[in-house]
Design a protein around this motif. Structure first.
Motif: not given
Lengths: 455, 455
Positions: B190-195, B214-220, B222-228, B314-322
């Motif tokens: 419950m810590t991310t929008n997509v979650g 999806s959750e990890a990408v959102e977390a990356a 939305s935080q300064e100095g982080y990447r996924y 990803d299930t949340g559909r925030v990532c690119p299409l492959a």
């Protein structure tokens, strides 16, 4: 020194073809086992009802310096040996020490420890004698797992009495043993006379290696075609474990390094005895000098606070008497997480060597041990077993002393296994709720007072 | 052949100094990633908000055949590499097969798998870019553990979203990650929008790799100095994992053996892609022929029952299409215990190679996989991970076919890791209460119907 690789591997044909029997080089031999009833020294054949015949002979053999490793055991060794001797470059860097640190890593097999070295030998001799199966005890579960693997390989039945505190803390160990076909019973159980008696005497006890040994011996001697096998303490086990030290010595020789200091954890002595044997051999023969340190938990300090006397090897007092550093066979160690080190006594070989001044001993607190374990894991990439981490703690202490003095000592320690089944203990440490248990002088005196009185 | 040792080790200076990029040899390159909004192909710089810059470039690099392994990554590799190529003499004997079976064993490190090969590379590039930390997902926990080890080594923060079913089945994985300093959250959380959205849509869901990504990408983002960072599927990961195949090829060459058949388990494709890359390279260049088999769980059969279309990663559909073999990003795999294989899609590189006929695929049932795992463990002494055991199952099947035909094929498979944290699953198997889940055609069709419609 930059040419020394991270991992010094030997080739498979450099696996020793014979075990080294350090007793042959000892001027003062370890004191003989005594019959608990008569007080008379035991002969090999007196052990036949408990142990396999070949193993009984090895137990009593103070004379042959080399004992050939059977071909079928060597073949099995080749599945996971030679084990690497690792130069701990990353740990050295993290500590900023001029010391050179090496560790012999015995964790690269599914039992997760060095125990497999003796398990496969004991299973082999049981098979060769035509037995149906074997019984044993296990503390941390490493020995039980190793034995399950060995008996599965040779098609023998395997019955394991597991110290209750470990059985509860390490539920997954049981599943590994089951996957290898073993039957596992928490000890003290209600399935043996001695187990029922111990449960009555110490209601709610967490168990100890001493109790579990008594139960396994009773189970072996009361079933046709079964014998008891033990993963530590015995002379035969130290003999089999000499493969650790022989490989360590060969690997150091290969890169032209002379060890200054050799450090190992000590519960019953199997790892330490195996690791140091060829080095102690050189000391006994006057060829070389090494500083050897046995590390034990402050909660079960056989060397540092025990007495060198004849005592029972087991709590139930069904086993022979051995002269060893002991806390008394009634000593109930606190539930220290290093289950493999919760033994009241110590190998008779190591006891004699310690008494003769060939090694030192140090006891360390559990929380300090886990701090060292975590530091090691983060830089060396291996999550160590709590038992092994006792050696890590002292290796780090010694490396930091070298930092003070500027000495570039070669420090070698035994990393006996991995901590993958010790995560309940790691969790306690991570959560800051791990305790340090240290017995009082009165606790130890009371337990020692019950040792048998002998001339 | 009797001179081939049980374990074929390379020396540390035989660790490859460059990764092999199989895309450079592919005539038909993997289809480009597309922007999910515009449908336009992505450029490296489009990925910079999500991935490190150097890794984004590697992701898009279809041209350079070799990419140097940075010195600091090579130093880390030396702590646990080269990994052994093992000749499975005991398994061959147990099967009575004329086939010669080899496995590349990647489990001799604390992450318990090959995942560390890419984790340390990705952590290195994150550190080099001056980032504070990274976020990721983990299924079985092997990738999360590997990443925790790598980030601890380089002093980076690490946030792991762990698929809920694995989080619950593997409580000890969390403690290993914590010991290495990582923060672990069960996904969907419950810590991310997509979650929160996924939890609403699928109440009580066990989660999947797709959700956790999806959750990890959102977390990356939305935080300064982080990447996924991601442990599979991506081209960059297959690039790093080529070290497995390069070492395997070098070890086989060393003993003069030509592989006939190469078998690997396939979830997202990291292990299989790495293992086969130099062999496929020879096929692509017309130098050699190999039979290559991807093994996937019957519960999540991307290759054998999926479609080769553009889909969300990803299930949340925030990532690119492959463009890949996929079951649809909404596909919710049943709680199969091989958590690492519960991904709806497949590496774009492997998808293209499969479509071009360079490899075959086979799906296998979970209970058959555990039967093979247990058989293997008892004779080869290694308790395999459920994921790896998919490859074991097919290797055994193929070796038994050789027994029928009398062919002495050289069968090579990837043993990606150990099952020390999979004992809940082994317990279910030992207790006879393990189920086989197989999706219906309607399940798959419904999920595939939701793939994006593109020209």
């Amino acid at each position: 020194m930059s040419e020394i690789p991270y991992k010094i591997y030997l080739s498979e044909n450099e696996i020793p073809s014979a075990w080294y029997n350090v007793r042959a080089d000892m001027k003062t031999k370890p004191a003989p086992l005594l019959n608990p009833g008569t007080g008379e020294p035991l002969k090999a054949e007196d052990l036949y009802p408990i142990f396999c015949e070949e193993l009984s002979k090895q137990e009593m053999n103070n004379d042959d310096k080399w004992i050939d490793i059977p071909g079928e055991v060597l073949d099995f060794y080749k599945m996971y040996r030679p084990s690497p001797l690792v130069r701990a470059y990353c740990l050295e860097k993290a500590l900023g020490t001029p010391a050179h640190i090496y560790y012999k890593f015995e964790g690269n097999n599914t039992s997760g420890s060095h125990k497999l070295n003796s398990a496969i030998a004991q299973a082999y001799y049981a098979k060769k004698q035509g037995l149906k199966g074997v019984t044993t005890e296990t503390g941390a579960g490493q020995w039980g797992t190793a034995l399950s693997m060995a008996t599965a390989y040779f098609g023998l039945d395997c019955q394991v009495y597991m110290v209750k505190v470990s059985y509860e803390q390490k539920p997954f160990r049981r599943e590994v043993m089951r996957t290898y076909g073993a039957k596992v019973t928490p000890s003290p159980s209600m399935t043996t006379n001695v187990g029922r008696k111990i449960n009555e005497q110490f209601p709610g006890t967490d168990g100890s290696l001493g109790c579990a040994i008594s139960e396994a011996v009773e189970a072996a001697t009361s079933q046709e075609g079964y014998r008891y096998v033990l993963g530590s303490v015995l002379n035969q086990v130290l003999l089999h474990q000499s493969v650790i030290g022989l490989e360590t010595k060969a690997a150091l020789d290969k890169v032209g390094v002379k060890a200054d200091m050799i450090i190992g954890c000590a519960g019953g002595g199997s790892n330490l005895g195996g690791l140091i044997s060829p080095f102690v051999g050189e000391m006994l023969r006057g060829e070389n000098q090494y500083e050897i340190i046995a590390v034990e938990p402050a909660s079960c300090p056989s060397f540092t606070r025990g007495s060198y006397v004849y005592d029972f090897c087991d709590t139930g007092r069904v086993c022979p008497l051995a002269k060893m550093y002991t806390l008394g066979s009634n000593f109930m160690p606190a539930p220290n997480h290093a289950g493999g080190l919760r033994y009241h006594g110590m190998s008779t070989i190591l006891s004699q060597l310690y008494d003769d001044g060939y090694m030192k001993a140090r006891s360390v607190k559990q929380t300090d041990v886990f701090a060292a374990a975590e530091q090691f894991a983060r830089v060396e990439g291996i999550l160590p077993a709590p038992e092994s981490s006792h050696a890590i703690k002292v290796a780090i202490d010694e490396a930091l002393k070298c930092k003070e003095t500027g000495e570039a000592k070669n420090i070698v320690f035994g990393l006996t296994g991995t901590g993958y089944f010790d995560l309940v203990a790691y969790q306690k440490y991570n959560d800051g709720v791990m305790d340090d248990y240290i017995p009082t002088d009165d606790d130890i005196a009371a337990s020692l007072a019950q040792c048998p009185k002998l001339g």
